[in-house]
Design a protein around this motif. Structure first.
Motif, PDB file in Angstrom:
ATOM      1  N   UNK A  37      -4.449 -14.911   1.105  1.00 37.40           N
ATOM      2  CA  UNK A  37      -4.415 -14.020  -0.446  1.00 37.40           C
ATOM      3  C   UNK A  37      -3.965 -12.611   0.291  1.00 37.40           C
ATOM      4  N   UNK A  38      -2.841 -12.059  -0.420  1.00 40.19           N
ATOM      5  CA  UNK A  38      -2.363 -10.703  -0.057  1.00 40.19           C
ATOM      6  C   UNK A  38      -2.999  -9.495  -1.225  1.00 40.19           C
ATOM      7  N   UNK A  39      -4.027  -9.171  -0.646  1.00 38.87           N
ATOM      8  CA  UNK A  39      -5.129  -8.435  -1.692  1.00 38.87           C
ATOM      9  C   UNK A  39      -4.888  -6.804  -1.858  1.00 38.87           C
ATOM     10  N   UNK A  40      -3.808  -6.777  -2.933  1.00 42.71           N
ATOM     11  CA  UNK A  40      -3.183  -5.430  -3.221  1.00 42.71           C
ATOM     12  C   UNK A  40      -4.344  -4.485  -3.493  1.00 42.71           C
ATOM     13  N   UNK A  41      -5.338  -5.107  -4.105  1.00 39.55           N
ATOM     14  CA  UNK A  41      -6.482  -4.246  -4.731  1.00 39.55           C
ATOM     15  C   UNK A  41      -7.341  -3.813  -3.680  1.00 39.55           C
ATOM     16  N   UNK A  42      -7.271  -4.395  -2.501  1.00 39.70           N
ATOM     17  CA  UNK A  42      -8.350  -3.734  -1.520  1.00 39.70           C
ATOM     18  C   UNK A  42      -8.360  -2.089  -1.503  1.00 39.70           C
ATOM     19  N   UNK A  43      -7.345  -1.512  -1.305  1.00 36.88           N
ATOM     20  CA  UNK A  43      -7.154   0.026  -1.061  1.00 36.88           C
ATOM     21  C   UNK A  43      -7.649   0.767  -2.360  1.00 36.88           C
ATOM     22  N   UNK A  44      -7.635   0.131  -3.722  1.00 39.29           N
ATOM     23  CA  UNK A  44      -8.125   0.381  -4.979  1.00 39.29           C
ATOM     24  C   UNK A  44      -9.725   0.209  -4.742  1.00 39.29           C
TER      25      UNK A  44
END
Length: 295
Positions: A37-44
């Protein structure tokens, strides 16, 4: 002519910054290792934790690190539920692409809610030790960066012990290495993956609190972090936590050293140059082969 003291100080600051990068990237490595999973929300979520730390310090006049008592278990629960309710429903064949779209939407929601609650005004925690520094062999090291690095070191050491010394850690590593084989030996890979996602998001909570000590925050700041963190996990080797840690330290040092001749804005491009070089020369990452087998 760059003085030896300035070079030495930059080297130390680079190592401290690299420790923070390693903490922030650890969760991304876990997500990809567990389910690709590429978790683009991690930095959010990192910025969300930073806002919680800022708000906690503003309301209570206590140290923002105390906010971790609430945010770590909360983020762990959110990560578990996110994986079990949303991500586990994605089809394996399109998991990576659909996870990008889903987590991108989650990042936008978090940014929008932060903007609605706190507007786009930049915020910074006023700390009694915010301007303090420690002298070490002629170099002035900010106290906030020392605290952030110490927090990162403790968190990564704890993550290592969990993965290597606990039954859950062995189950998680088995799930990462071969999901089907883990199921054959009786591991509940769905539940284990949920706990792994919770663990990854808990690192975001710690990283956000550490970031709040030294950074000015605003709702859209998470976009600034996506590129560097993605570069770190690609250079280190997707799925390799020690690889990501080594890459984070190296890139952190290079970034701070480059700030001397070219300034902070252009120094940031080191992450993207490293990303492009890795994809062209060694797409699997420079530290993701042998080291990845350990985790």
């Amino acid at each position: 002519m760059v003085s030896g003291t300035l070079l030495f100080q930059s080297l130390i600051l680079g190592v401290l910054l690299g420790g923070l990068y390693a903490l922030l990237a650890a969760g991304l490595t876990l997500y990809f290792g567990i389910m690709r999973v590429v978790m683009l929300a991690h930095s959010a979520f990192i910025i969300l934790s930073a806002y919680v730390a800022w708000r906690f310090a503003t309301l209570t006049d206590l140290d923002p690190m105390l906010s971790l008592i609430g945010t770590v278990p909360l983020f762990f629960a959110i990560g578990y539920l996110m994986q079990r309710i949303l991500l586990s429903r994605l089809r394996p064949a399109t998991m990576t692409m659909m996870s990008v779209l889903l987590t991108f939407a989650i990042a936008l929601v978090i940014e929008g809610l932060l903007g609605l609650a706190f507007t786009g005004t930049q915020r910074r925690i006023n700390l009694p030790y915010g301007a303090s520094s420690v002298e070490f062999l002629g170099a002035q090291i900010p106290v906030v960066q020392i605290i952030s690095f110490a927090l990162a070191a403790v968190s990564l050491a704890s993550l290592y012990l969990i993965l290597k010394k606990t039954r859950f850690g062995r189950a998680l590593r088995a799930t990462i290495q071969h999901r089907e084989a883990a199921q054959l030996v009786g591991i509940d890979t769905g539940r284990t993956a949920g706990f792994g996602f919770g663990l990854g998001l808990a690192t975001a909570a710690v990283g956000g609190a550490a970031l709040s000590l030294q950074a000015t925050i605003y709702p859209s700041l998470h976009w600034h972090w996506i590129g560097p963190l993605m570069a770190i996990i690609v250079v280190g080797g997707l799925g390799s936590i020690p690889g990501a840690a080594i890459a984070a330290l190296l890139l952190g040092v290079l970034r701070v050293l480059l700030e001397i001749p070219v300034g902070p804005t252009w120094a940031q491009t080191i992450f993207y140059l490293a990303l492009f070089a890795t994809l062209m020369v060694r797409p699997e990452g420079f530290f993701g082969g042998r080291l990845a087998q350990r985790f």
